[in-house]
Design a protein around this motif. Structure first.
Motif, PDB file in Angstrom:
ATOM      1  N   GLN A  29      -5.615  -3.792  -8.815  1.00 27.24           N
ATOM      2  CA  GLN A  29      -4.635  -3.552  -7.989  1.00 27.24           C
ATOM      3  C   GLN A  29      -5.462  -3.099  -6.499  1.00 27.24           C
ATOM      4  N   VAL A  38      -2.432  -7.984  -6.434  1.00 32.08           N
ATOM      5  CA  VAL A  38      -3.488  -7.884  -7.350  1.00 32.08           C
ATOM      6  C   VAL A  38      -4.598  -8.888  -7.033  1.00 32.08           C
ATOM      7  N   LEU A  85       3.843  -7.451 -14.299  1.00 34.48           N
ATOM      8  CA  LEU A  85       2.433  -6.719 -14.290  1.00 34.48           C
ATOM      9  C   LEU A  85       2.130  -6.951 -16.007  1.00 34.48           C
TER      10      LEU A  85
END
Length: 322
Positions: A259, A270, A297
């Motif tokens: 990140q 990301v 995610l």
């Protein structure tokens, strides 16, 4: 949604135009002699005010008045010298909009880009010949690709007949002219009512002639930044579109994922470190940044991903799925 946008636009205009005037004339009118600016400062504020209005005029001409003719010229160049392709209709649905009595369709087309890599694209068209049923799923359409892809549009149906909405352009031009006249009248009226034989010294940091264009310019900058963030999220900027239409497809191995600390609407950005083999068999490395929804995610790819790379710059890569 449209009503909400109209309300938001009206609210923003209220705080940019009437509100500074009401605030100024409610607190600083009439102007005391001791509150006047020094002549050099007044001239500086006048120049700044005029410069801000000129920036707004340029933005109006660039984005609202000249953009449609430029887009039409680009469309015509694609129709005259585009790269022919056969596209398969994967999805087709009517938008519910009628254009001169004909239904508007949203098509998802699959075809090979300029490098021969299969890609998909969404195209909105008007069905002027409904009796032919041209837009059924599975049918093939003849399309033309821009040989110099970049800013949309990059894809056109062969034989399309583009038109310019002249009525809309006339309304914008008249609106722009009314705005110019109103601004000029505001300067003339302010000078006539407030100069008191001392020129532009009535101009201060809180005067509407400075605050109004300053607020409008801040809106413009905010919208530009938001558009860039959204373009980066959706990969719809000119650079990303050019890469989509001329990039070479490859499968890349994900070396690292991290990140960056940047967020948009609470969605983290990301960065993917990638390694792939180009068409000549050489190992290349590149990095790609994408905004990912929080719910996705856990599904970030860690093994292989499909990419498009620029044949002229192997470090320029577009991820097709993330």
């Amino acid at each position: 949604m449209k009503a909400y946008l109209w309300f938001l636009g009206a609210l923003m205009l209220f705080f940019a135009l009437p509100f500074p005037c009401l605030l100024y004339f409610g607190t600083s009118w009439p102007l005391e002699a001791g509150d006047r600016s020094a002549p050099w400062l007044a001239l500086g504020l006048l120049a700044t005010s005029l410069a801000l209005w000129l920036v707004l005029l340029y933005a109006f001409l660039h984005y609202l008045l000249l953009a449609p003719p430029r887009a039409l010229q680009r469309v015509r160049s694609i129709l005259a010298d585009g790269e022919p392709r056969s596209a398969r209709i994967e999805q087709a649905e009517q938008t519910g909009v009628q254009v001169r009595g004909f239904a508007q369709w949203r098509l998802q087309l699959a075809f090979d880009n300029l490098s021969g890599t299969p890609i998909t694209e969404t195209l909105v068209v008007v069905d002027s010949k409904p009796q032919l049923q041209r837009f059924a799923v599975g049918r093939q359409l003849d399309v033309l690709l821009s040989r110099t892809p970049g800013t949309s549009p990059n894809l056109m149906l062969e034989g399309a007949q583009p038109e310019l909405d002249r009525a809309s352009l006339w309304r914008r031009a008249i609106g722009g002219l009314v705005g110019i006249v109103a601004v000029a009248a505001a300067y003339a009226m302010a000078y006539r009512l407030q100069n008191d034989g001392m020129g532009w010294t009535f101009l201060g940091f809180g005067h509407p002639l400075l605050i109004c264009p300053l607020v409008l310019c801040s809106y413009l900058i905010g919208l530009r930044l938001l558009a860039r963030l959204l373009a980066g999220t959706l990969q719809i900027d000119a650079r990303g579109e050019a890469l989509k239409y001329r990039g070479i497809g490859a499968e890349a191995r994900v070396l690292d994922v991290r990140q960056t600390g940047t967020y948009v609407n609470e969605q983290p950005q990301v960065e993917f470190q990638l390694e792939y083999l180009d068409r000549e068999g050489n190992v290349q490395q590149a990095s790609v940044r994408r905004f990912v929804a929080l719910l996705d995610l856990a599904n970030i790819p860690r093994g292989q991903v499909d990419i498009l790379y620029d044949p002229d710059d192997r470090r320029s890569v577009r991820m097709e799925h993330a």
